[in-house]
Design a protein around this motif. Structure first.
Motif, PDB file in Angstrom:
ATOM      1  N   UNK A  14       0.880  -1.312  -0.075  1.00 47.90           N
ATOM      2  CA  UNK A  14      -0.005   0.009   0.117  1.00 47.90           C
ATOM      3  C   UNK A  14       1.001   1.225  -0.005  1.00 47.90           C
ATOM      4  N   UNK A  15       2.082   1.092   0.531  1.00 48.88           N
ATOM      5  CA  UNK A  15       2.943   2.295   0.457  1.00 48.88           C
ATOM      6  C   UNK A  15       4.237   2.015  -0.389  1.00 48.88           C
ATOM      7  N   UNK A  16       4.723   2.584  -1.193  1.00 48.08           N
ATOM      8  CA  UNK A  16       5.894   2.058  -1.832  1.00 48.08           C
ATOM      9  C   UNK A  16       7.070   1.559  -0.871  1.00 48.08           C
ATOM     10  N   UNK A  17       7.477   0.461  -1.309  1.00 52.43           N
ATOM     11  CA  UNK A  17       8.928   0.270  -0.616  1.00 52.43           C
ATOM     12  C   UNK A  17       9.811  -0.238  -1.831  1.00 52.43           C
ATOM     13  N   UNK A  18      11.280  -0.130  -1.118  1.00 49.97           N
ATOM     14  CA  UNK A  18      12.361  -0.360  -2.094  1.00 49.97           C
ATOM     15  C   UNK A  18      12.682  -1.915  -2.327  1.00 49.97           C
ATOM     16  N   UNK A  19      12.823  -2.163  -3.582  1.00 47.96           N
ATOM     17  CA  UNK A  19      13.288  -3.466  -3.800  1.00 47.96           C
ATOM     18  C   UNK A  19      14.657  -3.435  -4.586  1.00 47.96           C
ATOM     19  N   UNK A  20      15.773  -4.179  -4.075  1.00 47.01           N
ATOM     20  CA  UNK A  20      16.858  -3.871  -4.597  1.00 47.01           C
ATOM     21  C   UNK A  20      17.006  -5.057  -5.668  1.00 47.01           C
ATOM     22  N   UNK A  21      17.384  -4.609  -7.074  1.00 50.17           N
ATOM     23  CA  UNK A  21      17.521  -5.409  -7.987  1.00 50.17           C
ATOM     24  C   UNK A  21      19.234  -5.633  -8.151  1.00 50.17           C
ATOM     25  N   UNK A  22      19.426  -6.636  -8.880  1.00 46.49           N
ATOM     26  CA  UNK A  22      20.828  -6.971  -8.771  1.00 46.49           C
ATOM     27  C   UNK A  22      21.508  -6.176  -9.972  1.00 46.49           C
ATOM     28  N   UNK A  23      22.914  -5.789  -9.629  1.00 51.61           N
ATOM     29  CA  UNK A  23      23.709  -4.985 -10.570  1.00 51.61           C
ATOM     30  C   UNK A  23      24.529  -5.961 -11.188  1.00 51.61           C
ATOM     31  N   UNK A  24      25.019  -5.351 -12.453  1.00 49.30           N
ATOM     32  CA  UNK A  24      25.613  -6.244 -13.435  1.00 49.30           C
ATOM     33  C   UNK A  24      27.130  -6.378 -12.564  1.00 49.30           C
ATOM     34  N   UNK A  25      27.606  -7.864 -12.823  1.00 49.48           N
ATOM     35  CA  UNK A  25      29.015  -7.905 -12.384  1.00 49.48           C
ATOM     36  C   UNK A  25      29.879  -7.480 -13.417  1.00 49.48           C
ATOM     37  N   UNK A  26      31.191  -7.550 -12.974  1.00 49.77           N
ATOM     38  CA  UNK A  26      32.242  -6.997 -13.908  1.00 49.77           C
ATOM     39  C   UNK A  26      32.159  -8.016 -15.009  1.00 49.77           C
ATOM     40  N   UNK A  27      32.442  -7.410 -16.214  1.00 50.86           N
ATOM     41  CA  UNK A  27      32.313  -7.837 -17.615  1.00 50.86           C
ATOM     42  C   UNK A  27      30.837  -7.869 -18.346  1.00 50.86           C
ATOM     43  N   UNK A  28      29.951  -7.667 -17.332  1.00 49.47           N
ATOM     44  CA  UNK A  28      28.580  -7.592 -18.114  1.00 49.47           C
ATOM     45  C   UNK A  28      27.987  -5.942 -17.941  1.00 49.47           C
ATOM     46  N   UNK A  29      27.173  -6.122 -18.639  1.00 44.87           N
ATOM     47  CA  UNK A  29      26.224  -4.496 -18.669  1.00 44.87           C
ATOM     48  C   UNK A  29      24.973  -4.542 -18.411  1.00 44.87           C
ATOM     49  N   UNK A  30      24.332  -3.796 -18.006  1.00 44.27           N
ATOM     50  CA  UNK A  30      22.911  -3.488 -17.985  1.00 44.27           C
ATOM     51  C   UNK A  30      22.536  -3.018 -19.486  1.00 44.27           C
ATOM     52  N   UNK A  31      21.200  -3.454 -20.008  1.00 43.76           N
ATOM     53  CA  UNK A  31      21.178  -3.475 -21.464  1.00 43.76           C
ATOM     54  C   UNK A  31      19.834  -2.574 -21.108  1.00 43.76           C
ATOM     55  N   UNK A  32      19.838  -1.085 -21.498  1.00 44.80           N
ATOM     56  CA  UNK A  32      18.742  -0.150 -21.424  1.00 44.80           C
ATOM     57  C   UNK A  32      18.540   0.248 -23.036  1.00 44.80           C
ATOM     58  N   UNK A  33      17.212   0.645 -23.204  1.00 49.24           N
ATOM     59  CA  UNK A  33      16.752   1.127 -24.440  1.00 49.24           C
ATOM     60  C   UNK A  33      16.245   2.421 -24.339  1.00 49.24           C
ATOM     61  N   UNK A  34      15.801   3.098 -25.588  1.00 45.97           N
ATOM     62  CA  UNK A  34      15.048   4.474 -25.662  1.00 45.97           C
ATOM     63  C   UNK A  34      14.749   4.700 -27.071  1.00 45.97           C
ATOM     64  N   UNK A  35      14.050   5.846 -27.066  1.00 49.54           N
ATOM     65  CA  UNK A  35      13.384   6.480 -28.339  1.00 49.54           C
ATOM     66  C   UNK A  35      14.313   7.390 -28.808  1.00 49.54           C
ATOM     67  N   UNK A  36      14.122   7.599 -30.245  1.00 52.80           N
ATOM     68  CA  UNK A  36      14.796   8.496 -31.065  1.00 52.80           C
ATOM     69  C   UNK A  36      14.015   9.521 -31.623  1.00 52.80           C
ATOM     70  N   UNK A  37      14.358  10.588 -31.942  1.00 52.86           N
ATOM     71  CA  UNK A  37      13.504  11.742 -32.354  1.00 52.86           C
ATOM     72  C   UNK A  37      12.824  11.501 -33.909  1.00 52.86           C
ATOM     73  N   UNK A  38      13.678  10.538 -34.669  1.00 52.95           N
ATOM     74  CA  UNK A  38      13.060  10.374 -36.080  1.00 52.95           C
ATOM     75  C   UNK A  38      12.348   9.121 -36.044  1.00 52.95           C
ATOM     76  N   UNK A  39      12.099   8.329 -35.115  1.00 50.73           N
ATOM     77  CA  UNK A  39      11.562   7.283 -35.292  1.00 50.73           C
ATOM     78  C   UNK A  39      10.430   6.914 -34.075  1.00 50.73           C
TER      79      UNK A  39
END
Lengths: 188, 186, 749
Positions: C613-638
């Protein structure tokens, strides 16, 4: 070449380059026979076509094979050789360009109207059908002008694309049309 | 009084969305693969996490002292009565002297017409009809301003009075009519 | 042998089926008087753009029935007559020779790309047959419907309602649905807008105003910034928006920690509006409790943002109160509990009392909202429905596959109007809770828009029926049984589009030109005719869209001609209306808010999942050395998975690449422009590297919507990286997909 044969030839090409339909697919042999008879240079291509007909007897399977190649060649997606003249002859490379309007005006000038809710005026098959009607009715002057101003510039761009696609039936038909309309013209 | 049309580009308000690029293509019927204007990114420069980025609108700079006009052997390139550099495609023979002479690489041979082509400030179809150029009219970020510098009430006059503006490659002595304001981005 | 009888017959019109003129019936003989000199006819048609889903007003310039240019609508103050690159590109889509032109039925295996064209009647009959078979064999509920939200949904979804399927979905789970859940849980409704233009301090967390373009919002934010507003941009990647403000490269998936730390500082330093909270909200005490330990020191460890910076932002934000806002997000589904991030953002917003004031958040002011305010109610009357009398719909035999909206269960968090669209894949493949056998897709491209493309395609191949309606042979259409060609937005009417903000605003989408390809149709007509073929035509109780629009407008005292005039209608003389604009203590109830209060503690969410009922923090894993978090996003022309094959836009940006930090790339021996392989462990994708200082060293980024799978999208096919190939199909706590918890490795190809 006599007037009737010329009209039939234009019509045969209009038949093959329009959307496949059963009556055309089932009469493919007749088109080939006409080409063989009237366009002597078509010998090799005619054999290719005859092979196709042997492998794909008239019927639904042949029709579906034509669709299978017609769609990527002309219709959607890849569109290896867009059938609309505007796409090749106008800067925007899009349909309904100035060439499309110009062709439509030509039809009207010659006393023909095209259905406004049908195919676009500069579709390859539509232009060929128009040429067939002009030839049939002996409207030689219009035909000569139409060829010079609209049809030949279009054919000289699109036929190599269709040929190079290597698509069964269509590539061969394009080669034959090239022989008849372009190479024979060049030979005078 | 003659007009002095200028364009002022505020880099801080340009978001690089290329609305101008596309609007220009349709307004001026520029062939596929060719452009009268484009706004490429400059950057990111710097080192993570202290980086910067802005966009630089590229097009004809509408020089008062225009090398393209000077070198044109057929007078196809010319200044019109309002100081806008234009190309008369009927007179152009496609010799490309102007392309070599232009310090801003703003010209190209139009594949359709065979003539030299470039930004015209949309003079014929818009500006002479009292409209702004297509790029200015569609600028989403509000970075582009256009008007008569001789008009004390024009946006461009006010902007140039208020901010420090630059012209590109002043060392060529071309005296462009396109001004860049880089405040807040460099 | 009857030589060339066929050709002769056609040529001379004796072929029976051909018209008397001969030939294939393409031509008719023209009456001499009909030959007229072509005259130049120029006009402007005001309409609504659909190059994305933001629905900006446009002025379509037409010459001789041809669209020559699309411009912004100069009558509309929200866009100031501007339109983005995509909007400008409208004619490029309209006249594209690669559009689909006729209904198609698949003739080869799924994915073989073999189709034939058929008449509409054949297409409808084929679909109707399959629908009836599935209905009989498995039940109507096993047919799912999914579309990208659009005004024609009411016709698309009517098919579902009339046959008795509860399984209708939008694309929203892949986009802002977790925000919808948060807004509904907090305000009782999701129709909450932000007044960017008057804000003095804007914090955006990943919302990339200047690349995910919504023209009026760009105008607003740019106005604020030009007036000296502070713009703080938290994003693992240096976006164009970040370039216009202060970039804070936050560690991915930790945004909630930052927001809770802001709250912690604001409470500790007494930087919040207690009177506002007392009067307009409930449950603040539970929030105080929830954030008592979320100190800047703690958040520094979680987010990587120095604690002093967090304190500085909290103070700056609070000092600008109430004309400040933390952006609530747009493409939001980053983590499984993303909705709690959106909730927390809105709670911190409410802590500064930025509700119904300039530079803050507001209830969107449709006519229905104005009705409660005597000095405003005269400005507008609500529109009505466009349908005539309709028969009763059958009750679905089973509940939804995603359990959306079921009270007292986690499904209560899923807005049923949107649904957990990712569940369709799972139900097809696992048969749970029951199998999905048929899928209708309208203006939506699940193969690119939904996670785990390979698994989705595997699912598509198992369907008994897949119907896709679109303007291109999209990646989804490529696998369809039946492809229905819709005409574009420049060729059709649609129902009234309500874009009310601080004033009511009704928009029209109307045809600017006749159909370019004569055998394409507007969506409303397709579903009406299909409905008739299926035997549910009675539900589509309207003649055409003019009648439908007229019925909609009539209760509002408006006519279709009035709407056509400028393409939109807003009440004359009405000023932007903030309920608390003049009096900070004026009544300002959000629509449908429980007890008329803004729910800081949400009983509804608590009812769905105890303890939430009230927001609480959940910790998600962070990438270990040698790995990357993959994020995505929008571009103005598409636009998302939409515009990549549109000629002009494709020309501007035919492909994407993978952004990787200079230091990280150096460790891998990867140079700018190198061919690389990106691996999620389960899936791999080739691509090119863009080596840049503009990204966190532990993160990689790609623009969304590239790497198209349908070979029929000639220009976009196989160009660049399809992000969703790498992302797992996980269903988040509010039914959202999960975009930002995938880790990848990168190596040289």
């Amino acid at each position: 070449m006599e007037q009737n044969a010329k009209a039939e030839l234009y019509l045969a090409f209009a038949a093959i380059f329009q959307r496949p339909r059963p009556e055309i697919s089932d009469h493919l042999e007749e088109l080939i026979e006409l080409w063989a008879e009237e366009i002597p240079a078509s010998r090799t291509q005619v054999q290719v076509l005859e092979d196709f007909c042997r492998k794909h007897p008239a019927g639904e399977k042949r029709l579906n094979t034509l669709w299978e190649h017609y769609i990527p060649l002309f219709e959607t997606g890849k569109v290896e050789a867009s059938p609309y003249a505007s796409v090749h002859l106008n800067r925007e490379k899009q349909v309904l360009g100035t060439e499309s309007m110009a062709v439509k005006s030509f039809y009207e000038k010659a006393g023909y109207a095209i259905e406004s809710n049908g195919e676009l005026p500069d579709h390859l098959a539509v232009e060929l059908e128009f040429a067939a009607l002009l030839a049939r009715d002996g409207q030689e002057e219009y035909l000569a002008e139409f060829k010079k101003v609209h049809l030949l510039p279009f054919l000289s761009v699109i036929l190599p694309l269709i040929r190079n696609s290597g698509r069964p039936v269509y590539a061969a038909a394009a080669a034959i049309l090239q022989d008849w309309q372009i190479h024979s013209e060049e030979r005078g | 009084m003659a007009k002095q049309y200028v364009m002022v580009i505020q880099a801080s308000k340009c978001i690089g969305c290329q609305a101008c690029t596309v609007a220009c293509k349709f307004q001026n019927e520029v062939p596929e693969g060719q452009y009268r204007t484009k706004s490429p990114a400059v950057g990111p420069t710097g080192t993570y996490p202290n980086v910067k980025l802005y966009f630089e609108k590229e097009a004809c700079q509408m020089c008062k002292n225009a090398p393209c006009v000077a070198v044109c052997p057929t007078k196809a390139s010319y200044h019109n009565e309002d100081g806008v550099v234009l190309v008369d495609s009927n007179k152009c023979v496609g010799c490309k002297y102007c392309m070599t002479a232009c310090p801003y690489d703003a010209r190209f041979i139009n594949e359709e017409t065979g003539a030299a082509d470039k930004c015209s400030f949309c003079y014929e179809h818009r500006v002479s009809q009292g409209e702004k150029p297509a790029c200015v009219s569609t600028c989403v970020g509000g970075a582009l301003s256009f008007g008569d510098l001789n008009d004390p009430n024009s946006d461009v006059k006010k902007l140039l009075d208020k901010y420090k503006a630059e012209v590109r490659k002043p060392e060529f002595g071309t005296h462009p009519n396109v001004y860049y304001i880089y405040e807040g981005v460099k | 042998m009857k030589r060339r009888q066929f050709l002769k017959g056609v040529l001379y019109g004796t072929g029976g089926t051909m018209v008397a003129l001969g030939g294939f019936g393409t031509f008719t003989k023209l009456a001499p008087q009909a030959v007229a000199a072509a005259k130049e006819e120029a006009k402007t048609v005001f309409s609504t753009c659909e190059m994305c889903t933001s629905r900006c007003t446009v002025a379509v310039k037409v010459k001789n029935d041809k669209v020559v240019k699309v411009e912004g609508n100069p009558h509309d103050g929200a866009t100031a007559g501007t339109i983005c690159a995509r909007g400008n590109a409208g004619p490029s889509l309209l006249y594209d020779p690669q559009r689909i032109k006729k209904p198609m039925i698949r003739t080869g295996d799924r994915g073989s790309g073999k189709f034939k064209e058929v008449s509409w009647d054949e297409a409808y009959a084929h679909i109707a047959d399959k629908v009836k078979t599935i209905q009989k064999d498995y039940g109507a509920e096993t047919i799912a419907f999914a579309s990208r939200v659009n005004p024609q949904d009411q016709f698309f979804r009517l098919i579902a309602r009339a046959i008795g399927s509860p399984n209708t979905f939008s694309h929203e789970a892949t986009c802002p649905m977790s925000r919808t859940t948060a807004l509904e849980g907090t305000f009782g409704n999701p129709y909450i807008g932000a007044d960017y233009g008057n804000a003095k301090y804007i914090i955006t967390m990943g919302r990339n105003f200047f690349e995910g373009i919504h023209v009026p919002m760009v105008k607003g934010v740019m106005k604020a910034v030009a007036n000296g507003a502070k713009l703080v941009v938290l994003d693992p990647r240096f976006s164009v928006t970040a370039a216009k403000g202060e970039w804070i490269p936050i560690k991915g998936a930790t945004d909630l920690a930052f927001v809770m730390a802001l709250a912690n500082v604001m409470i500790k330093e007494n930087l919040y509006d207690k009177e506002f909270l007392d009067q307009y909200t409930e449950g603040f005490d539970q929030w105080v409790e929830a954030v008592k330990d979320t100190t800047p020191e703690w958040a520094e460890k979680e987010t990587g943002i120095p604690k002093d910076k967090i304190v500085e932002i909290a103070r700056g934000f609070a000092a600008a109160r109430p004309n400040a806002l933390i952006e609530y997000g747009w493409r939001t589904p980053w983590t499984p509990n993303d909705y709690q991030l959106r909730r927390a953002i809105m709670i911190v917003n409410m802590m500064i009392g930025n509700w119904e004031v300039p530079g803050g958040y507001y209830q969107k002011k449709g006519a229905g909202v104005l009705a409660a305010f005597p000095d405003q109610s005269g400005y507008a009357k609500p529109t009505g429905g466009g349908f005539g009398p309709q028969p009763a719909a059958p009750k679905p035999a089973k509940g939804r596959i995603d359990g959306a909206g079921v009270k007292g269960t986690p499904g209560q968090l899923i807005p049923p109007v949107d649904g957990a669209v990712g569940q369709i894949t799972e139900s097809i493949l696992t048969g749970k809770p029951y199998p999905v056998k048929g899928w209708f897709v309208h203006r939506f491209n699940p193969v690119i828009s939904m996670p785990e493309s390979d698994r989705l395609i595997e699912a598509l191949k198992k369907l008994d029926l897949l119907v896709v309606c679109d303007v291109y042979m999209t990646d989804a259409a490529y696998f369809a049984d039946v492809v229905l060609p819709e005409c574009t937005y420049l060729e059709r009417y649609e129902p009234i589009i309500d874009q009310s903000g601080l004033v009511p605003k009704l928009q029209l989408r109307q045809p600017a030109v006749p159909l370019v390809y004569a055998d394409t149709k507007p969506g409303w007509q397709i579903y009406k005719e299909l409905g008739e073929k299926i035997g549910i035509g009675d539900f589509f109780s309207f003649k055409d869209m003019e009648e439908f629009l007229t019925r909609q407008l009539q209760p509002a005292g408006l006519t279709l001609d009035q709407l056509k005039e400028k393409g939109f209608w807003s009440p004359a003389g009405m000023k932007p209306f903030f309920m608390r604009g003049n009096d900070p203590k004026a009544p300002a109830p959000p629509t449908n808010a429980p007890n008329g209060k803004i729910a800081i503690f949400s009983h509804e969410i608590e009812e769905a999942v105890k303890g939430e009922g009230i927001p609480k923090y959940k910790q998600y894993p962070q990438p270990e050395e040698g790995k990357f978090r993959f994020v995505q996003g929008k571009v103005a022309v598409h636009t998302n998975a939409g515009t990549h094959n549109v000629p002009v836009l494709n020309e501007l940006m035919p492909q994407n690449s993978l952004w990787i930090n200079t230091q990280s790339a150096a460790k891998l021996g990867v140079k700018d422009g190198d061919d690389i392989i990106i691996s999620s462990g389960q899936y791999e994708h080739k691509g090119k590297a863009k080596v840049t200082e503009g990204i966190r060293p532990d993160t990689v980024f790609a623009y969304h919507g590239f790497g198209r799978i349908s070979p029929e999208l000639k220009r976009a096919y196989n160009k660049g990286i399809n992000d969703n190939k790498l992302i797992k199909n996980e269903i988040g706590e509010s039914g959202n997909v999960v975009t930002s918890t995938t880790f990848v490795t990168v190596r040289k190809a």
